[in-house]
Enzyme design. Structure first.
Site, PDB file in Angstrom:
ATOM      1  CE  LYS A 120      -2.595   1.685   3.519  1.00 22.77           C
ATOM      2  NZ  LYS A 120      -4.417   1.256   4.468  1.00 22.77           N
TER       3      LYS A 120
HETATM    4  C1  R5P Z   1      -2.778   4.441   8.504  1.00 27.20           C
HETATM    5  O1  R5P Z   1      -2.455   4.438   8.684  1.00 27.20           O
HETATM    6  C2  R5P Z   1      -3.876   3.755   8.090  1.00 27.20           C
HETATM    7  O2  R5P Z   1      -2.682   2.571   7.917  1.00 27.20           O
HETATM    8  C3  R5P Z   1      -4.541   4.189   6.972  1.00 27.20           C
HETATM    9  O3  R5P Z   1      -5.386   3.127   7.100  1.00 27.20           O
HETATM   10  C4  R5P Z   1      -4.223   4.358   6.020  1.00 27.20           C
HETATM   11  O4  R5P Z   1      -3.883   5.562   5.788  1.00 27.20           O
HETATM   12  C5  R5P Z   1      -5.851   4.756   4.601  1.00 27.20           C
HETATM   13  O5  R5P Z   1      -6.375   5.380   5.311  1.00 27.20           O
HETATM   14  P1  R5P Z   1      -6.797   7.181   4.345  1.00 27.20           P
HETATM   15  O6  R5P Z   1      -7.380   6.630   3.235  1.00 27.20           O
HETATM   16  O7  R5P Z   1      -7.779   7.149   5.420  1.00 27.20           O
HETATM   17  O8  R5P Z   1      -5.367   7.435   4.106  1.00 27.20           O
END
Ligand code: R5P
Length: 293
Positions: free
Chosen positions: A203
Site C-alpha cells: 500500500k
Molecule cells: C493509517 O495509517 C492507516 O493505515 C490507514 O489504513 C491508511 O492511511 C488508509 O486510510 P486513509 O485513506 O484515510 O489514508
C-alpha cells in the site's frame, strides 16, 4: 462406509480433454500455495483483478479519528460495499459480526501513539491469533527512511516468515514521514523494498509518476486515500491510480468522512472495478446521495 459404486452407467474419463491449468490472475502471485492464493482472491476480485478495501484502522495510533468515533454506527453500514475491511483486532472482535463474508485485512503492527515517534512500531498480532480470526491478510507499517526503518522492515519480514508457514499474505504499508518527500522516487524505493522482502501486496500513496511506482513493484500496489479531499478530487485520484497500474484502493477518510459515505464508496467501486471516468463517478455519487433525500 459408503456403499459400493453399483451404477450401471458407463464411466467416462473424457480422455480427449486435457485438464486445464490456469495461471493465477494476480500480478506476481502465481507461485504461492493454494491457501495464500485463495486468501488473495477474497481481497482482490478475480474478475476485475482489483480491490476496494475500506480502511478504518486509524485508531491504532490516533484514537477515535473523526468519522470513527462509533465504528458500529459509521462503518458497519458501509461494509457490504467493500471487498475487504482493514481494521485492528480490537475492532474486529468488539464490533464486526463474525457472520461477515468480507475479507479481513488485519493491522498487525503498532506501539507508538500520535504523541510519539511513529516509526517505533513492533509486531502487534501473533500469526496464531490471525489464523484464529480467519484473516485474509495481515498489514504492517514500513517506515523506509524513518528513525526505526530497520526495526519496521524486520517487523514485516517476521510476519512474512510467519505468514508463509500458514498461507497468510502480508500487506506492506509504506509510511511516509512528515519530513520526507512524497514523490515517485521515494514510493518506488519503499514499495520495491516491501516486495523484495516478501510483501504479497503493497500500500502506498498516489503521486505524479505513479505509473513508474506500479511498474517497478513486482506485486500488486493499492493506494491509500490520505487526507479528506472534495469527492470529485478523490474519485479523480482513484481513477488516475487505476489507469496508472494500481490494483485497487485502501481508502479510509475519503470515504468515512464524506458527506455520504455509502454513495462515495459505491462511486469508488465503479472507478476501481468498472474503470469509469471521474466525472461519471461524481455524477453517480451525487445522484445516489440526492436519491436518498
Ligand atoms: C493509517 O495509517 C492507516 O493505515 C490507514 O489504513 C491508511 O492511511 C488508509 O486510510 P486513509 O485513506 O484515510 O489514508
Amino acid at each position: 462406509m459408503p456403499e459400493a459404486d453399483e451404477s450401471k452407467k458407463e464411466k467416462n474419463f473424457f480422455t480427449e480433454i486435457p485438464q486445464k491449468s490456469e495461471l493465477f490472475f494476480l500480478k506476481g502471485s502465481n507461485n504461492y500455495d493454494w491457501g495464500m492464493k485463495n486468501r488473495l482472491s477474497r481481497i482482490f476480485n478475480p474478475v476485475s483483478g482489483k480491490t476496494v478495501m475500506l480502511a478504518f484502522d486509524h485508531g491504532y495510533f490516533q484514537g477515535p479519528t473523526t468519522g470513527l468515533e462509533r465504528i458500529d454506527l459509521s462503518i458497519l453500514p458501509l461494509a457490504p460495499y467493500a471487498d475487504a475491511l482493514m481494521l485492528t483486532r480490537g475492532i474486529l472482535r468488539s464490533i464486526i459480526p463474525p457472520s461477515t463474508q468480507k475479507a479481513i485485512v488485519m493491522r498487525a503492527s503498532g506501539g507508538p501513539s500520535i504523541l510519539k515517534e511513529l516509526s517505533n512500531e513492533h509486531v502487534a498480532v501473533d500469526m496464531e491469533d490471525a489464523i484464529r480470526m480467519n484473516v485474509s491478510a495481515v498489514a504492517v507499517q514500513v517506515f523506509v527512511g524513518g528513525e526505526h526503518e530497520t526495526q519496521s522492515v524486520n517487523n514485516m519480514t517476521r510476519l512474512v516468515d510467519a505468514g508463509m508457514r500458514v498461507g497468510i499474505p502480508v500487506l506492506g504499508v509504506t509510511a511516509v514521514g512528515t519530513t520526507m518527500a512524497r514523490d515517485a522516487r521515494y514510493m518506488r524505493l519503499a514499495t520495491r523494498m516491501c516486495a523484495e522482502l516478501g510483501a504479497a501486496f503493497v500500500k502506498t500513496y498516489y503521486v505524479p509518476g505513479f505509473e513508474t511506482v506500479a511498474a517497478s513493484c513486482p506485486v500488486p500496489v493499492v493506494i491509500a486515500g490520505g487526507k479528506k479531499l472534495p469527492e470529485l478530487e478523490a474519485l479523480t485520484m482513484a481513477h488516475h491510480a487505476i489507469q496508472d497500474g494500481a490494483s485497487g484502493v485502501d481508502m479510509g477518510r475519503n470515504i468515512f468522512q464524506s458527506d455520504d459515505p455509502v454513495s462515495m464508496l459505491e462511486a469508488v467501486r465503479k472507478v476501481v472495478h468498472a474503470g469509469i471516468k471521474p466525472a461519471e463517478a461524481f455524477e453517480l455519487y451525487q445522484s445516489l446521495k440526492n436519491g436518498k433525500k
